[in-house]
Scaffold this motif. Structure first.
Motif, PDB file in Angstrom:
ATOM      1  N   LYS A  91       0.812  -1.212   0.000  1.00 52.98           N
ATOM      2  CA  LYS A  91       0.000   0.000   0.000  1.00 52.98           C
ATOM      3  C   LYS A  91       0.850   1.269   0.000  1.00 52.98           C
ATOM      4  N   GLN A  92       2.067   1.172  -0.498  1.00 52.29           N
ATOM      5  CA  GLN A  92       2.918   2.351  -0.588  1.00 52.29           C
ATOM      6  C   GLN A  92       3.389   2.539  -2.029  1.00 52.29           C
ATOM      7  N   SER A  93       4.121   3.606  -2.214  1.00 52.68           N
ATOM      8  CA  SER A  93       4.581   3.949  -3.551  1.00 52.68           C
ATOM      9  C   SER A  93       5.885   3.214  -3.886  1.00 52.68           C
ATOM     10  N   LEU A  94       6.347   3.423  -5.085  1.00 55.22           N
ATOM     11  CA  LEU A  94       7.623   2.866  -5.517  1.00 55.22           C
ATOM     12  C   LEU A  94       8.739   3.823  -5.067  1.00 55.22           C
ATOM     13  N   MET A  95       9.753   3.233  -4.447  1.00 58.87           N
ATOM     14  CA  MET A  95      10.907   4.016  -4.028  1.00 58.87           C
ATOM     15  C   MET A  95      12.114   3.566  -4.832  1.00 58.87           C
TER      16      MET A  95
ATOM     17  N   PHE B 295       8.231  -5.924  -2.261  1.00 55.14           N
ATOM     18  CA  PHE B 295       8.001  -6.158  -3.690  1.00 55.14           C
ATOM     19  C   PHE B 295       9.056  -5.354  -4.437  1.00 55.14           C
ATOM     20  N   TYR B 296       9.853  -6.024  -5.232  1.00 52.61           N
ATOM     21  CA  TYR B 296      10.942  -5.367  -5.952  1.00 52.61           C
ATOM     22  C   TYR B 296      10.570  -5.297  -7.441  1.00 52.61           C
ATOM     23  N   ILE B 297      10.655  -4.102  -7.985  1.00 52.71           N
ATOM     24  CA  ILE B 297      10.276  -3.874  -9.383  1.00 52.71           C
ATOM     25  C   ILE B 297      11.460  -3.273 -10.136  1.00 52.71           C
ATOM     26  N   CYS B 298      11.715  -3.802 -11.312  1.00 50.72           N
ATOM     27  CA  CYS B 298      12.747  -3.196 -12.148  1.00 50.72           C
ATOM     28  C   CYS B 298      12.087  -2.515 -13.341  1.00 50.72           C
TER      29      CYS B 298
ATOM     30  N   GLY C 229       9.093  -4.220 -15.300  1.00 50.40           N
ATOM     31  CA  GLY C 229       8.908  -5.644 -15.145  1.00 50.40           C
ATOM     32  C   GLY C 229       7.704  -5.915 -14.267  1.00 50.40           C
ATOM     33  N   PRO C 230       7.289  -7.168 -14.183  1.00 52.68           N
ATOM     34  CA  PRO C 230       6.094  -7.515 -13.404  1.00 52.68           C
ATOM     35  C   PRO C 230       6.329  -7.572 -11.906  1.00 52.68           C
ATOM     36  N   GLY C 231       7.580  -7.431 -11.474  1.00 52.47           N
ATOM     37  CA  GLY C 231       7.872  -7.400 -10.053  1.00 52.47           C
ATOM     38  C   GLY C 231       8.214  -8.758  -9.472  1.00 52.47           C
ATOM     39  N   THR C 232       8.899  -8.716  -8.338  1.00 54.12           N
ATOM     40  CA  THR C 232       9.280  -9.921  -7.596  1.00 54.12           C
ATOM     41  C   THR C 232       8.908  -9.720  -6.134  1.00 54.12           C
ATOM     42  N   ARG C 233       8.118 -10.645  -5.649  1.00 53.38           N
ATOM     43  CA  ARG C 233       7.737 -10.583  -4.227  1.00 53.38           C
ATOM     44  C   ARG C 233       8.728 -11.410  -3.423  1.00 53.38           C
ATOM     45  N   LEU C 234       9.435 -10.758  -2.529  1.00 53.46           N
ATOM     46  CA  LEU C 234      10.416 -11.429  -1.670  1.00 53.46           C
ATOM     47  C   LEU C 234       9.878 -11.528  -0.251  1.00 53.46           C
TER      48      LEU C 234
END
Lengths: 117, 115
Positions: A41-45, A91-94, A109-114
């Motif tokens: 529920k937060q933005s992309l940093m 959640f890591y997004i490139c 990219g579609p993201g990676t949930r770690l």
């Protein structure tokens, strides 16, 4: 538009282990890729800017020894989370910059949930 | 550093109606880009619309249009004829000319389109 893939899409690991996330531009060459982190529920940093053939540029507060970035080719950048801890769960997004586009558009990219246990 | 402010954490609109999402930003630069991105539940970031600061004409993409007020540093997104598939998080983003193409995102607005 251009396609960017990420692998894996999700990963669960034990605390203290390292995890590698790959980001690939599938149909274009990307001299610049970006790594973002997004908590629920937060933005992309923005974490870092990855430049092919040179060292990544990290944002203030991001530990470069913990989040290792390698951009060894024009289509691949990797993010390695070293000695992961539960607080690294996110959640890591490139994204990759396509220089062919008007305005150097970024494609995500579609993201990676770690999840770190 | 540039800041991007989205003052509406959540919004709701009925199907077929029009909704406007607000965004303001702060910068000392004269040349920059502004973007609206959509992030549906799949979490895939999708570019909705882009505006170059040097262009006075507001950008439009089908049902999506912006109201770009450079002097006021305002960049709102209007969605016309809202559809259920428009339900998503919407992020406003700024890209300066000296940022190395990196994007600075606002906190987002969660939009719910109801039948």
């Amino acid at each position: 538009g251009a396609v960017v893939s990420q692998h894996p899409s999700w990963v669960i690991c034990k605390s203290g282990t390292s995890v590698k996330i790959e980001c690939r531009s599938l149909d274009f060459q990307a001299t610049t890729m970006f790594w973002y982190r997004q908590f629920p529920k937060q933005s992309l940093m923005l974490m870092a800017t990855s430049n092919e053939g040179s060292k990544a540029t990290y944002e203030q507060g991001v530990e470069k020894d913990k989040f290792l970035i390698n951009h060894a080719s024009l289509t691949l950048s990797t993010l390695t989370v070293t000695s992961a801890h539960p607080e690294d769960s996110s959640f890591y997004i490139c994204s990759a910059r396509d220089p062919r586009t008007d305005g150097n558009e970024q494609f995500f990219g579609p993201g990676t949930r770690l999840t770190v246990l | 550093a540039q800041t991007v402010t989205q003052s509406q954490p959540e919004m709701s609109v009925q199907e077929a109606e029009t909704v406007t999402l607000s965004c303001t930003y702060d910068t000392s630069e004269n040349n920059y880009y502004l973007f609206w991105y959509k992030q549906p539940p799949s979490r895939q970031m999708i570019l909705v619309i882009r505006q170059e600061a040097y262009k006075q004409q507001n950008a439009t993409e089908n049902r999506f249009s912006v109201n770009f007020q450079k002097a006021a540093k305002s960049f709102s997104l209007k969605i016309s004829d809202s559809q259920l598939g428009d339900t998503a998080m919407y992020f406003c983003a700024f890209r300066g000319s000296n940022s190395g193409y990196a994007l600075n995102f606002g906190k987002g607005t969660s939009l719910l389109v109801t039948p």
